[in-house]
Write a protein that holds these residues in place. Structure first.
Motif, PDB file in Angstrom:
ATOM      1  N   ILE A   1      27.877  42.609 112.801  1.00 53.73           N
ATOM      2  CA  ILE A   1      28.193  41.216 112.500  1.00 53.73           C
ATOM      3  C   ILE A   1      26.952  40.492 112.007  1.00 53.73           C
ATOM      4  N   PHE A   2      25.841  40.685 112.714  1.00 52.48           N
ATOM      5  CA  PHE A   2      24.627  39.918 112.434  1.00 52.48           C
ATOM      6  C   PHE A   2      24.039  40.276 111.074  1.00 52.48           C
ATOM      7  N   ALA A   3      23.876  41.566 110.822  1.00 55.27           N
ATOM      8  CA  ALA A   3      23.167  41.997 109.608  1.00 55.27           C
ATOM      9  C   ALA A   3      24.094  42.367 108.467  1.00 55.27           C
ATOM     10  N   GLY A   4      25.284  42.843 108.784  1.00 56.28           N
ATOM     11  CA  GLY A   4      26.142  43.402 107.749  1.00 56.28           C
ATOM     12  C   GLY A   4      26.652  42.405 106.745  1.00 56.28           C
ATOM     13  N   SER A   5      26.834  41.160 107.164  1.00 56.28           N
ATOM     14  CA  SER A   5      27.368  40.163 106.232  1.00 56.28           C
ATOM     15  C   SER A   5      26.270  39.582 105.356  1.00 56.28           C
ATOM     16  N   ASP A   6      25.156  39.204 105.958  1.00 57.61           N
ATOM     17  CA  ASP A   6      24.103  38.528 105.204  1.00 57.61           C
ATOM     18  C   ASP A   6      23.493  39.402 104.122  1.00 57.61           C
ATOM     19  N   THR A   7      23.171  40.647 104.451  1.00 58.23           N
ATOM     20  CA  THR A   7      22.513  41.497 103.459  1.00 58.23           C
ATOM     21  C   THR A   7      23.405  41.726 102.250  1.00 58.23           C
ATOM     22  N   THR A   8      24.685  41.987 102.490  1.00 55.93           N
ATOM     23  CA  THR A   8      25.611  42.213 101.373  1.00 55.93           C
ATOM     24  C   THR A   8      25.812  40.941 100.573  1.00 55.93           C
ATOM     25  N   ALA A   9      25.945  39.814 101.251  1.00 61.32           N
ATOM     26  CA  ALA A   9      26.136  38.547 100.542  1.00 61.32           C
ATOM     27  C   ALA A   9      24.917  38.202  99.692  1.00 61.32           C
ATOM     28  N   ILE A  10      23.726  38.391 100.234  1.00 60.91           N
ATOM     29  CA  ILE A  10      22.490  38.107  99.491  1.00 60.91           C
ATOM     30  C   ILE A  10      22.425  38.969  98.231  1.00 60.91           C
ATOM     31  N   SER A  11      22.725  40.250  98.382  1.00 57.88           N
ATOM     32  CA  SER A  11      22.644  41.173  97.257  1.00 57.88           C
ATOM     33  C   SER A  11      23.725  40.864  96.217  1.00 57.88           C
ATOM     34  N   THR A  12      24.929  40.537  96.666  1.00 59.11           N
ATOM     35  CA  THR A  12      26.010  40.206  95.736  1.00 59.11           C
ATOM     36  C   THR A  12      25.701  38.929  94.976  1.00 59.11           C
ATOM     37  N   ARG A  13      25.159  37.926  95.676  1.00 58.06           N
ATOM     38  CA  ARG A  13      24.734  36.702  94.997  1.00 58.06           C
ATOM     39  C   ARG A  13      23.726  37.014  93.893  1.00 58.06           C
ATOM     40  N   ALA A  14      22.773  37.891  94.223  1.00 57.87           N
ATOM     41  CA  ALA A  14      21.734  38.223  93.256  1.00 57.87           C
ATOM     42  C   ALA A  14      22.332  38.857  92.009  1.00 57.87           C
ATOM     43  N   ILE A  15      23.263  39.768  92.190  1.00 58.09           N
ATOM     44  CA  ILE A  15      23.900  40.430  91.044  1.00 58.09           C
ATOM     45  C   ILE A  15      24.594  39.395  90.153  1.00 58.09           C
ATOM     46  N   ILE A  16      25.401  38.531  90.758  1.00 54.69           N
ATOM     47  CA  ILE A  16      26.149  37.526  89.986  1.00 54.69           C
ATOM     48  C   ILE A  16      25.184  36.563  89.297  1.00 54.69           C
ATOM     49  N   TYR A  17      24.203  36.075  90.025  1.00 54.33           N
ATOM     50  CA  TYR A  17      23.262  35.090  89.491  1.00 54.33           C
ATOM     51  C   TYR A  17      22.493  35.631  88.291  1.00 54.33           C
ATOM     52  N   TYR A  18      21.933  36.818  88.431  1.00 56.35           N
ATOM     53  CA  TYR A  18      21.127  37.365  87.338  1.00 56.35           C
ATOM     54  C   TYR A  18      21.980  37.701  86.115  1.00 56.35           C
ATOM     55  N   LEU A  19      23.199  38.131  86.341  1.00 58.22           N
ATOM     56  CA  LEU A  19      24.088  38.380  85.204  1.00 58.22           C
ATOM     57  C   LEU A  19      24.420  37.091  84.463  1.00 58.22           C
ATOM     58  N   LEU A  20      24.680  36.027  85.210  1.00 58.14           N
ATOM     59  CA  LEU A  20      25.038  34.764  84.567  1.00 58.14           C
ATOM     60  C   LEU A  20      23.835  34.100  83.915  1.00 58.14           C
ATOM     61  N   LYS A  21      22.655  34.360  84.447  1.00 57.36           N
ATOM     62  CA  LYS A  21      21.433  33.839  83.841  1.00 57.36           C
ATOM     63  C   LYS A  21      21.033  34.634  82.596  1.00 57.36           C
ATOM     64  N   ASN A  22      21.565  35.828  82.483  1.00 58.26           N
ATOM     65  CA  ASN A  22      21.236  36.707  81.360  1.00 58.26           C
ATOM     66  C   ASN A  22      22.537  37.200  80.722  1.00 58.26           C
ATOM     67  N   PRO A  23      23.216  36.347  79.939  1.00 57.24           N
ATOM     68  CA  PRO A  23      24.563  36.671  79.447  1.00 57.24           C
ATOM     69  C   PRO A  23      24.636  37.925  78.585  1.00 57.24           C
ATOM     70  N   GLN A  24      23.521  38.318  77.969  1.00 57.12           N
ATOM     71  CA  GLN A  24      23.566  39.540  77.158  1.00 57.12           C
ATOM     72  C   GLN A  24      23.831  40.766  78.025  1.00 57.12           C
ATOM     73  N   TYR A  25      23.316  40.752  79.255  1.00 56.98           N
ATOM     74  CA  TYR A  25      23.559  41.872  80.164  1.00 56.98           C
ATOM     75  C   TYR A  25      24.942  41.770  80.801  1.00 56.98           C
ATOM     76  N   LYS A  26      25.385  40.543  81.030  1.00 56.75           N
ATOM     77  CA  LYS A  26      26.755  40.360  81.526  1.00 56.75           C
ATOM     78  C   LYS A  26      27.750  40.916  80.524  1.00 56.75           C
ATOM     79  N   GLN A  27      27.537  40.628  79.252  1.00 54.51           N
ATOM     80  CA  GLN A  27      28.454  41.084  78.224  1.00 54.51           C
ATOM     81  C   GLN A  27      28.497  42.601  78.148  1.00 54.51           C
ATOM     82  N   ARG A  28      27.346  43.232  78.332  1.00 55.58           N
ATOM     83  CA  ARG A  28      27.336  44.693  78.270  1.00 55.58           C
ATOM     84  C   ARG A  28      28.084  45.292  79.466  1.00 55.58           C
TER      85      ARG A  28
END
Length: 501
Positions: free
Chosen positions: A300-327
């Motif tokens: 409960i303690f670690a399993g949610s935060d680590t995955t959420a942090i990593s998923t946020r990072a994936i979405i954020y960087y893709l949206l900040k770099n639309p050329q990679y999102k498109q690919r």
């Protein structure tokens, strides 16, 4: 006689006047020792860090240590002194030495505040022999072969998540918060066969604040663990004043209630709790009821935060770099047209999507969940790193954020998000020094589950929706309290017409 008395009186008066010099001399000697005579005197770093734990404690409280350490290693090189008896290491050859199998470098006292009085704690256990025994007991429940038992439960949570996104089309959505609701619900599903229901109502029940409070508390007080134990001793008198106790208190109590409820209702599902119960039944002495609770509460303690942090990072960087999102979208669409992708996407299919995997690796390289050094204690024999002798008893550690910005390994553009670096023919060193889940014998036990969740959710999200940042110029905020928690990933999303894609 009168003269003698006068001299005695003068002497008595002079002694108290000279007493104030003693602490000044002691302080001066301490400063001179730390700056010029200590075995670490030649290791560069901030002036105040060489004299006191207050420097690293302050930055651990402020939540900026991940960025501070990047700059300090750029300035000073492979070794940076971060405390009177602590050194941050960026020397790549030292990583295996510190964290490799059979290492003699034990976890530091920083972890003691996480463990508290718990006897079974894979994350915080400092005795390597005990940790090895404990890890062997439970590793099968988190191994790759167990993922097939858990994948259907992840699919269930993805269906709920996608339905919630459908309801929020063309509106501003805090996708960062939603992926945490998703990750938390999955932890309930794969651990207890019971979602917490956070996605159903679009909010948590206070658990997120508890976890963040515990993280922030542990991050700084772990730098002065004696203060934690003083608080522990006086807590019957002064009450609880530290957020870290939630890890041993309310969150643990929640896990206990769920475990007891599960015993009453039973289940035929092959979730993590069923696997832990099986270990308990087979080896009740080594893996008792408290151990079951410890593992469940750690999920409960670690399993949610680590995955959420990593998923946020994936979405954020893709949206900040639309050329990679498109690919990435092109890879998803191409696989769908060829009938090589399901709905929901299976783990096997996701593993055969090279660009998706490159995006995930790159996002976690740019933003590993852990932003602080993983501190270890040098064994009594001492160690030589980068030409410096580090004596036994010194605390040393490697920071994932520093390693992931090593130019020799990742290239000159280490500060840029570039998934295509992972598509080169030779990526051996990049994978070898990929530190997002730790390294060696203490690598994160739940990494396979976290990777599965992200591998399935990300292609589903970008297959069905066109996501855009509400403010394309906005930069998220980061707070490093062990985990580097981000805020400010607000998007609009609209259903894609995938039939014509």
């Amino acid at each position: 006689m009168a003269l003698t008395d006068t001299r005695l009186d003068t002497l008595k008066e002079s002694v108290p006047r000279n007493l104030h010099i003693i602490p000044i001399v002691i302080i001066l000697f301490y400063v001179l020792y730390q700056r010029f005579l200590s075995p670490l005197a030649k290791v560069p770093g901030p002036f105040w860090a060489s004299l006191s734990r207050l420097w690293i404690t302050k930055h651990s409280w402020d939540g900026d240590i991940h960025r501070i350490m990047i700059e300090l290693h750029k300035k000073h090189g492979a070794l940076v002194r971060t405390g009177p008896n602590e050194v941050s290491v960026a020397e790549l050859s030292a990583i295996k030495k510190i964290y490799g199998a059979g290492t003699k470098f034990q976890k530091s006292d920083w972890y003691s505040v996480w463990q508290g009085h718990r006897k079974f704690d894979l994350f915080a256990e400092r005795n390597e022999s005990i940790h090895g025994l404990q890890r062997r007991l439970v590793s099968r429940a988190y191994a790759m072969e167990s993922l097939k038992d858990l994948e259907a439960y992840v699919d269930d949570a993805i269906y709920v998540f996608m339905n919630r996104m459908d309801e929020r089309q063309n509106r501003s959505v805090d996708i960062g918060n939603w992926v945490q609701l998703f990750a938390f619900d999955i932890i309930g599903e794969i651990t207890f066969s019971k979602r917490f229901g956070f996605m159903d109502v679009g909010a948590d029940d206070g658990a997120f604040a508890q976890i963040e409070g515990a993280l922030r508390s542990a991050a700084w007080i772990g730098q002065v663990p004696w203060l934690y134990w003083l608080h522990d001793f006086t807590m019957p008198l002064i009450g609880n004043r530290l957020g870290i106790t939630a890890r041993h208190g309310s969150l643990r109590n929640f896990a206990m209630r769920e475990i007891e409820a599960r015993k009453d209702r039973g289940t035929d599902r092959k979730d993590i709790l069923s696997k832990l119960f099986a270990v308990h039944k087979e080896k009740p002495t080594e893996f008792d009821d408290n151990a079951v609770v410890s593992m469940a509460s750690s999920n409960i303690f670690a399993g949610s935060d680590t995955t959420a942090i990593s998923t946020r990072a994936i979405i954020y960087y893709l949206l900040k770099n639309p050329q990679y999102k498109q690919r990435l979208v092109q890879e998803i669409d191409d696989m769908r047209r060829r009938g090589r992708i399901s709905d929901p996407v299976s783990l096997e299919e996701a593993n055969n999507m090279p660009y998706l995997q490159a995006v995930m690796y790159e996002a976690l390289r740019c933003h590993p969940a852990v932003g602080m050094s993983l501190p270890r204690v040098v064994p009594s024999t001492g160690v030589e790193i980068d030409g410096h002798y580090i004596p036994g008893g010194t605390t040393i550690g490697v920071n994932p954020w520093v390693v992931h910005r090593n130019v020799e390994v990742f290239g000159d553009d280490v500060d840029s998000f570039n998934p295509e670096r992972w598509l080169k023919q030779d990526t051996g060193d990049m994978h070898r020094f990929f530190f997002a889940f730790g390294s060696g014998a203490r690598m994160c036990l739940g990494r396979n589950i976290s990777w599965m969740e992200m591998s399935k959710l990300i292609p589903m999200l970008f297959m069905h929706y066109d996501l855009q940042l509400v403010d394309r110029e906005a930069v998220w905020t980061e707070n490093c309290w062990w985990f580097v928690i981000q805020r400010g990933v607000v998007v609009t999303l609209q259903r894609r017409n995938i039939a014509n894609a």
